[in-house]
Design a protein around this motif. Structure first.
Motif, short mmCIF file in Angstrom:
data_model
loop_
_atom_site.label_atom_id
_atom_site.label_comp_id
_atom_site.label_asym_id
_atom_site.label_seq_id
_atom_site.Cartn_x
_atom_site.Cartn_y
_atom_site.Cartn_z
N GLY A 1 0.88 -1.08 0.00
CA GLY A 1 0.08 -0.03 -0.08
C GLY A 1 0.92 1.16 0.03
O GLY A 1 0.07 2.55 -0.34
N SER B 1 -1.10 9.11 -9.54
CA SER B 1 -0.25 9.61 -8.49
C SER B 1 0.14 11.26 -8.89
O SER B 1 1.28 11.35 -9.29
CB SER B 1 0.94 8.88 -8.50
N ARG C 1 3.44 1.58 -2.20
CA ARG C 1 3.99 1.92 -3.32
C ARG C 1 5.58 2.33 -3.15
O ARG C 1 5.86 3.61 -3.70
CB ARG C 1 3.34 2.89 -4.22
N TYR D 1 1.59 13.37 -0.64
CA TYR D 1 0.83 12.28 -0.67
C TYR D 1 1.01 11.80 -2.23
O TYR D 1 0.69 10.52 -2.44
CB TYR D 1 -0.80 12.51 -0.44
N ARG D 2 1.14 12.75 -3.20
CA ARG D 2 1.23 12.29 -4.50
C ARG D 2 -0.25 11.81 -5.16
O ARG D 2 -0.41 10.49 -5.28
CB ARG D 2 2.31 11.35 -5.12
N GLN E 1 1.14 15.15 -12.83
CA GLN E 1 2.37 14.85 -13.71
C GLN E 1 2.05 13.68 -14.06
O GLN E 1 2.32 13.28 -15.21
CB GLN E 1 3.51 15.00 -12.83
N GLN E 2 1.49 12.62 -13.41
CA GLN E 2 1.42 11.24 -13.76
C GLN E 2 0.33 11.31 -14.83
O GLN E 2 0.27 10.55 -15.91
CB GLN E 2 1.04 10.21 -12.67
N SER F 1 -1.00 4.53 -4.01
CA SER F 1 -1.12 3.88 -2.71
C SER F 1 -2.53 3.98 -2.16
O SER F 1 -3.11 5.02 -2.33
CB SER F 1 -0.16 5.07 -2.00
N SER G 1 6.21 9.73 -2.98
CA SER G 1 5.62 10.29 -1.71
C SER G 1 6.61 10.31 -0.65
O SER G 1 7.31 9.49 -0.30
CB SER G 1 4.64 9.55 -1.33
N ALA H 1 7.43 11.49 -15.21
CA ALA H 1 6.39 10.27 -15.06
C ALA H 1 5.40 10.71 -13.68
O ALA H 1 4.19 10.48 -13.72
CB ALA H 1 7.19 8.82 -14.53
N ASP H 2 6.21 11.23 -12.67
CA ASP H 2 5.36 11.52 -11.58
C ASP H 2 6.13 12.47 -10.38
O ASP H 2 5.42 12.67 -9.38
CB ASP H 2 4.83 10.23 -10.81
#
Lengths: 418, 418
Positions: free
Chosen positions: A257, B110, A259, B258-259, B113-114, B285, A285, A280-281
């Motif tokens: 959970g 996420s 990630r 948190y993303r 950006q994702q 997540s 977190s 990508a992201d």
């Protein structure tokens, strides 16, 4: 305006050629039977939620919030939060004995799947070759396929990848001038096969990668989950030339959970992965990174691993005993005898097609994943194989599930006139 | 064996053509001055950590752990955990008035950006066109560039994208048969420009997208951070043909750590994004999804937004007053007067090159982001522009920072012999 599928926008006209090949994985189809009343799932790869270190996660989250304050809630640098990066470098050096890892680069990822996706992006032009084990992890195939890689398969035996065949293939493709970019391996407690690569082959694999200038991607989600004997040394531990990118995840050793995972290896490659991760992201977190750091610094990682070894070890024994009990009388049926991980790989007689047999299994109240799903080109996979998971079901469900699998086999056999 | 960069592996030979073009963004270079003793940063885009709802995050995490138990620690489905998806559908319908969103598809990501990265993957073949605002968000450019998109820029004015120029460009590229896939817009409290698109243009934008069968990507991170008047209706609210993919993130309204964000739009596109997400990171997540759900259900979202509006509104006023105080006497200097968001966009006299002026700013003890960084082809960007952030510094730092900016401008001007 005319409507397409009920909407004004004709979305199909806007999709990329990549998107046209992106289809839900075959495995996902199987999961619709998971949770259906009475069906025992030996299909998935989920850890047992009853074994999650729930209280210690809660405790370490709260302790981390107290210790790190608002910076736990802020953006992190793309590579990872500094304290966690330092800890992981220490972990690789002191715990994993990877002293040369200090000269290399390390980055945090949103679990191993992201590392595979980033590697695919920085290594693969359409048509480039990735050498994979046959069978192999579906998520690896999905990540490389998304960047239009070609796959070359090398079979496994009980000692892992067939290094002699690997060498032949490397030689052949070098002679042809083909762009072989990477060898993707899960050397320890393989998903789906359960095999573990021998020490000799690990050494030889590193030599071959050096000789042919090919990257080894060592995916190690299960290494700590050893139920018999000692954890084998990683392929990375034999690597002094930065030919191995080592990936691991906290999904199996802690919780999925969060990630969270990390990658360590050649700086030129990790640096490019960091830039690809920006797109990508942005970052993983910070909350999850600090919470995991606190969890590990409190010594809970080892404590929890010990508990997992005990509990999953019992489930593995339940599965091996059930298989022995229900299948040892059939000629031509074999299964792997893993010493860790989550999976057993089963081979049925040559005439069996486990994809065909699947509906008999559903009728008998059990599901598995048919083996062809784990081959880069499923139509060329061994159709008489299947994967069994023992991490999620209870020992009782395992026994009952394997019993039902035998029933399904018998009905399928009768219908085939065998 | 010979070594390359100190290692046996020659990693450069293994990189994809994509990786060769992946370089750290220009903006990242600026950030090395952030946190350097005495330098005031007006460069970044971070929210103020002093405003994070720290206690409520802690409370809702613990409450969610109590309520959801181990399933908060397990894998989530790729699309998102069911309870959070239901909540977000309710949120879009009841809070955003997006009734047609129910017929569309919604997925958790996420953070935005994702979503941009997944959209680039499912829409863009190398050379396909994305229409972007000039200037625009760097992260959007980075995501589309990673899939080798071509950009067509359309300038902004105080009412947002120049819809007349957009229409000309759409017409021109249709006549040429060019593959225009998407229009990427940040209509509300634009990053970096601070402008907000007028209602008329929002309506017209949707009509044009329908007429030309082009996807609108509406990126809305700042919509709730309104400091004067009402939050404008989203472009999505005018969309009944599923031509808009609406993206938002909790990074600015809750915490970046948190993303977490979500995307809603045409099911054919969202479904492909979900498959691409399987390859990218399997799932977001579950921990973070349940914690955010609990936070929102406790009513903390609105309460916190009210607090942010108050505090950031004061910072915006401090910046606008400081600019008035220190720059209103210079002919040809203008700046945007945003009613929300994080940024003010400044245009200096034509002869100024803010990239050149940057070292004078560092010497004077202040940093900003030079405007050319926000153009798809920086060498063609307006070199006399810069972006100022007011969310992170205090009102006092803002006043001092703008004062130093004037000093930097004066020294630069003197050196240029102006």
């Amino acid at each position: 305006m005319t409507k397409v599928n009920g909407f004004i926008l004709n979305a199909q006209k806007l999709l990329s050629s990549r998107a046209r090949t992106l289809n839900p994985s075959a495995i996902r189809e199987i999961f619709k039977y998971t949770g259906v009343g009475g069906i025992i799932s030996l299909a998935g790869g989920y850890p047992d939620p009853n074994l999650f270190p729930y209280d210690k996660v809660k405790e370490s989250v709260n302790a981390a919030l107290d210790k790190y304050g608002p910076k736990m809630l802020q953006y992190s640098s793309t590579q990872g939060v500094p304290e966690f990066l330092d800890y992981l470098r220490w972990f690789m050096r002191e715990r994993e004995g990877c002293h040369h890892c200090d000269e290399e680069a390390l980055m945090v990822v949103s679990a191993s799947q992201q590392a595979l996706s980033l590697l695919a992006q920085v290594l693969i032009d359409p048509g480039d070759i990735v050498i994979v084990e046959e069978p192999t992890y579906v998520g690896g195939l999905v990540a490389f396929r998304a960047m239009q890689a070609r796959f070359v398969g090398v079979p496994l035996d009980e000692d892992g990848i067939r290094i002699d065949i690997l060498e032949q293939k490397l030689r052949k493709h070098r002679a042809k001038g083909d762009p072989v970019k990477a060898i993707y391996t899960i050397p320890t407690f393989h998903n789906p096969a359960g095999y573990t690569m021998s020490i000799d082959r690990r050494r030889r694999l590193v030599e071959l990668a050096q000789e042919y200038n090919v990257l080894i991607i060592e995916d190690d989600p299960y290494g700590y989950l050893v139920y018999e004997g000692e954890r084998p040394p990683t392929v990375k531990s034999f690597d002094t030339g930065a030919v191995v990118i080592y990936l691991t995840t906290f999904s199996k050793t802690l919780i999925p959970g969060y990630r969270l995972g990390f990658a360590v290896g050649h700086p030129d490659i990790i640096r490019k992965m960091v830039v690809a991760k920006q797109a990508a992201d942005l970052c993983t977190s910070a909350f999850v990174q600090y919470a995991t750091l606190e969890y590990m610094q409190r010594g809970y990682f080892d404590e929890h691993i010990a508990k997992l070894r005990e509990a999953y070890g019992q489930k593995l024994q339940a599965m091996l005993q059930s298989l022995e009990h229900h299948f040892s009388d059939i000629e031509g049926v074999v299964w792997s005898k893993p010493k860790g991980g989550f999976f057993v790989w089963m081979t049925l007689p040559e005439w069996v097609d486990t994809y065909e047999m699947f509906k008999y299994a559903v009728d008998a109240g059990v599901v598995y994943v048919y083996g062809s799903a784990f081959y880069p080109y499923p139509e060329l996979g061994k159709r008489n194989t299947l994967r069994l998971n023992f991490s999620l079901p209870t020992p009782e469900q395992i026994e009952e599930g394997i019993k039902r699998l035998r029933q399904a086999y018998e009905r399928y056999k009768a219908d085939k006139g065998r």
